[in-house]
Design a protein around this motif. Structure first.
Motif, mmCIF file in Angstrom:
data_model
loop_
_atom_site.group_PDB
_atom_site.id
_atom_site.type_symbol
_atom_site.label_atom_id
_atom_site.label_comp_id
_atom_site.label_asym_id
_atom_site.label_seq_id
_atom_site.Cartn_x
_atom_site.Cartn_y
_atom_site.Cartn_z
ATOM 1 N N ALA A 524 13.767 49.680 -5.485
ATOM 2 C CA ALA A 524 14.434 50.848 -5.062
ATOM 3 C C ALA A 524 15.657 50.996 -4.749
ATOM 4 O O ALA A 524 16.430 52.004 -5.247
ATOM 5 N N SER A 525 16.065 50.190 -4.066
ATOM 6 C CA SER A 525 17.647 50.017 -3.900
ATOM 7 C C SER A 525 18.589 50.187 -5.337
ATOM 8 O O SER A 525 19.596 50.671 -5.236
ATOM 9 N N THR A 526 18.171 49.221 -6.121
ATOM 10 C CA THR A 526 18.882 49.383 -7.593
ATOM 11 C C THR A 526 18.760 50.403 -8.210
ATOM 12 O O THR A 526 19.629 51.214 -8.699
ATOM 13 N N ASP A 527 17.453 51.328 -8.375
ATOM 14 C CA ASP A 527 17.109 52.464 -9.212
ATOM 15 C C ASP A 527 17.910 53.683 -8.440
ATOM 16 O O ASP A 527 18.346 54.345 -9.128
ATOM 17 N N VAL A 528 17.331 53.712 -7.111
ATOM 18 C CA VAL A 528 17.900 55.016 -6.480
ATOM 19 C C VAL A 528 19.460 54.646 -6.107
ATOM 20 O O VAL A 528 20.265 55.633 -6.347
ATOM 21 N N GLY A 529 19.698 53.741 -5.621
ATOM 22 C CA GLY A 529 21.282 53.144 -5.054
ATOM 23 C C GLY A 529 22.082 53.277 -6.249
ATOM 24 O O GLY A 529 23.420 53.643 -5.925
ATOM 25 N N GLY A 530 21.684 52.759 -7.330
ATOM 26 C CA GLY A 530 22.642 52.823 -8.760
ATOM 27 C C GLY A 530 23.149 54.347 -8.975
ATOM 28 O O GLY A 530 23.981 54.147 -9.565
ATOM 29 N N LEU A 531 22.176 55.346 -8.685
ATOM 30 C CA LEU A 531 22.636 56.588 -8.948
ATOM 31 C C LEU A 531 23.566 57.076 -7.810
ATOM 32 O O LEU A 531 24.594 57.784 -8.248
ATOM 33 N N LEU A 532 23.032 56.887 -6.522
ATOM 34 C CA LEU A 532 23.651 57.417 -5.595
ATOM 35 C C LEU A 532 25.280 57.093 -5.441
ATOM 36 O O LEU A 532 26.213 57.746 -4.877
ATOM 37 N N ILE A 533 25.388 55.631 -5.799
ATOM 38 C CA ILE A 533 26.691 54.912 -5.760
ATOM 39 C C ILE A 533 27.753 55.886 -6.577
ATOM 40 O O ILE A 533 29.022 55.557 -6.312
ATOM 41 N N ASP A 534 27.267 56.524 -7.906
ATOM 42 C CA ASP A 534 28.065 57.255 -8.790
ATOM 43 C C ASP A 534 27.984 58.677 -8.316
ATOM 44 O O ASP A 534 28.320 59.446 -8.917
ATOM 45 N N GLY A 535 27.319 59.023 -7.342
ATOM 46 C CA GLY A 535 27.565 60.544 -6.642
ATOM 47 C C GLY A 535 26.279 61.383 -7.336
ATOM 48 O O GLY A 535 26.313 62.647 -7.477
#
Length: 678
Positions: A524-535
């Protein structure tokens, strides 16, 4: 049809306005899983690079002068999955003892390559390079001493500094070349030199340039047995720096060196795993990374299984994923955070913090206590609701509406067919499928006047949908995917929204029905965080996978949602701890001390506290911490405000109390309240 439709809508590189996008050089593909092609580095008899599996490594925590202790811990690490083992060598005596450790390991039948970790001491590095298979140096402190001073260099003065560094670094390069020893040039965000900070600032650009200065010296000597790293305790900075490094290597025509991935000082327990997965996983998704070290404030043998779980997700990724339409230009700046422009719908999107939706579609909401796991508590005595800092913003109840009036801080989402018959359509909101939404708009059927959730996937999207969305200011998109290559497909969908000028907010929905309990936070941290980290996200909904309501751990999913938002630096709801993973330099029990500090301070929302075992991992490594707790001697602690030491040589048994007093002095201390304890 869909592939050609979406592919053709990507904006070509030379038609982008300045700053709106960039040619994609930092990854082989934004949509297809492909390992970045690298050179091969020989580290003993375990080569590293894109022609080989992504390697697992960790670092010992035992005093390097304790030969047997170091050997036995190294063996535990190897048996846990480590393919390289790093050992600190802060001075010549420790570097010398690496030979005893290596001999004992070889006598016991272990041939795993050893890596000497060097800070500040070139003579120790030069000795270690003759003994072990690899040497790690930090360009921020190998030839410089940090005084936190700004120096206005002229070009000539800066060139003279580079010549000084070359003279100090060349002996090590030549020894490594002679002995066949590999080297990692490992930049740390928190220990950039005053020289780099003065010219480039505290930025990913400075991190990359710090490494490239040393790399250019190596290449001038025809020495190429090198790996590189760009570590930070802030996953956002870490990801941006690695991307920029790959881009710069390509632009300058330098060799495509293998990359060592890690989020430094990630912390402990689930928070440490979330932060590590967010940074490391985001890069692995794009084929970047050749070895992984997960830095947890735990025993090092506990790090290897986490690293392996992250790596194993990509073993068969190319074979199991579905094709995704290509992206030739990323319409955002991947080297600098900027949240996607969206319009506000209710309290979602625009300038609002990302929202958390809890999945109650399999858990009936019959009693007040059913909301306790998501941070909402009913108190009968004053007849009031209370919410803690991890209180969810919405609940998705699907086909089973809540059986009582929800607190004001919590809103309900129902499936569209159920919402249509709801007696309270004003205060609950519908979730529609793509087909339901298009049909409702086409027939002018009743929808909510303010907020309608629409579930969208890339395969279900169409010109008709995009045209309808562009004219509708009431929609929040709930994006999901069944693709094994999940994050890139979701990213591709958001790229399409950007290219078409659609500013509807986006909630990222992921669920993991066939994944172990330990892997859920990593995925979840990869899939969701990978998007959030790019806004690229305005909220998160983690779906409960279990069919049996008794097995749904809503509290864990809720805490995980807030933890991901915190790690991505998009919504701060709790104290953040930047704690190093310990090593042979550590001067106190890091795990025990971190637990004690957390117990006393974990109600201080938004405060960042660095907990460092020694001065090497001190003020530099905790670069963006508000306060620091740093070991400087046996039972002696230095306390920092930012990167400035405030109290020196505080006895360890008083140091936590003194830290709290320092926070009080800054008017940032709050007494724990009932809500904090909920």
């Amino acid at each position: 049809m869909l592939n050609s439709l979406l592919s053709s809508s990507s904006t070509p590189v030379n038609s982008l306005p300045e700053g709106a996008g960039s040619p994609v050089l930092y990854t082989p593909s934004l949509t297809q899983y492909v390992r970045r092609k690298t050179s091969t580095v020989m580290i003993g008899d375990v080569p590293m690079g894109s022609d080989y599996p992504i390697r697992v490594q960790s670092m010992t925590t035992v005093d390097t002068m304790d030969t047997i202790g170091s050997v036995e811990q190294t063996i535990r690490m190897i048996e846990a999955g480590c393919e390289y083992v790093r050992i600190t060598a802060p001075s010549v005596k420790e570097a010398q003892n690496l030979e005893n450790i290596r001999k004992e390991l070889r006598a016991r039948g272990y041939t795993t390559p050893l890596v000497a970790d060097i800070h500040f001491t070139p003579n120790a590095a030069e000795l270690a390079a003759r003994i072990v298979e690899k040497v790690r140096i930090n360009p921020g402190n190998y030839a410089d001493r940090k005084r936190f001073e700004f120096i206005d260099y002229t070009d000539a003065a800066y060139a003279a500094e580079l010549e000084r560094i070359r003279d100090k670094f060349l002996p090590l390069v030549r020894i490594c070349k002679e002995y066949g020893t590999a080297m990692r040039i490992g930049t740390n965000h928190g220990s950039l030199s005053d020289r780099i900070l003065s010219r480039y600032g505290d930025t990913p650009v400075g991190m990359v340039e710090s490494a490239l200065e040393f790399l250019r010296i190596c290449e001038a000597e025809n020495y190429y047995n090198i790996t590189l790293s760009m570590k930070s305790s802030n996953p956002q900075v870490m990801v941006q720096a690695y991307r920029l490094l790959v881009q710069r290597l390509d632009e300058e025509g330098l060799k495509p060196y293998p990359l060592h991935l890690g989020v430094t000082e990630a912390g402990e327990a689930e928070d440490g795993r979330i932060k590590s997965a967010l940074g490391i996983g985001t890069l692995l998704e794009d084929g970047i990374g050749d070895t992984v070290r997960v830095s947890l404030t735990e025993e090092p043998e506990r790090e290897a299984p986490v690293a392996k779980a992250l790596i194993d997700r990509y073993t068969n990724r190319a074979a199991t994923s579905q094709p995704i339409p290509v992206v030739t230009t990323y319409p955002i700046n991947p080297f600098q955070y900027c949240r996607r422009l969206t319009h506000e719908v209710a309290n979602i999107g625009g300038q609002n913090v990302p929202r958390v939706i809890a999945d109650y579609s399999r858990v009936p909401v019959r009693e007040h206590k059913n909301l306790h796991p998501i941070g909402h508590f009913y108190l009968p005595e004053p007849d009031k609701w209370r919410m803690n800092d991890l209180g969810a913003d919405y609940i998705y109840t699907g086909s089973y509406p809540a059986q009582f009036m929800l607190p004001n801080g919590l809103k309900e989402v129902l499936d569209y067919t159920v919402w249509q018959t709801s007696p309270n359509q004003t205060n609950v909101f519908p979730l529609l499928t793509t087909a339901e939404y298009l049909a409702a708009r086409a027939t002018q059927s009743e929808l909510h006047p303010r907020l309608n959730f629409v579930r969208v996937s890339l395969p279900s999207s169409s010109d008709e949908l995009f045209t309808t969305l562009k004219a509708d200011t009431t929609v929040v998109l709930l994006i999901s995917t069944d693709n094994a290559h999940a994050m890139p497909e979701l990213r591709r969908l958001v790229v399409e929204l950007i290219n078409r000028g659609i500013t509807a907010p986006v909630i990222i929905n992921r669920g993991y029905p066939a994944v172990s309990e330990e892997e859920v936070p990593l995925y979840a941290s990869t899939d969701v965080g990978g998007l959030l980290i790019d806004g690229l996200g305005d909220g998160i909904l983690l779906s409960a996978p279990q069919a049996n309501p008794a097995d749904v751990d809503l509290k864990r999913l809720n805490n995980l949602s807030f933890g991901i938002l915190q790690a991505a630096r998009t919504r701060i709801t709790k104290t953040e701890y930047i704690s190093c993973p310990s090593c042979g330099r550590t001067l106190f029990d890091l795990q025990e001390t971190t637990a004690l500090i957390r117990q006393r301070t974990d109600h201080l929302k938004g405060v960042k506290i660095g907990i460092m075992g020694c001065i090497v991992n001190g003020p530099g490594e905790m670069a963006d911490a508000d306060y620091g707790y740093v070991g400087i001697g046996r039972d002696k602690i230095a306390l920092y405000r930012g990167q400035q030491v405030i109290k020196k040589s505080v006895p360890a048994d008083r140091a936590v109390d003194e830290l709290i007093e320092l926070i009080r002095e800054d008017d940032r201390w709050l007494e724990p309240t009932f809500e904090n304890a909920l």
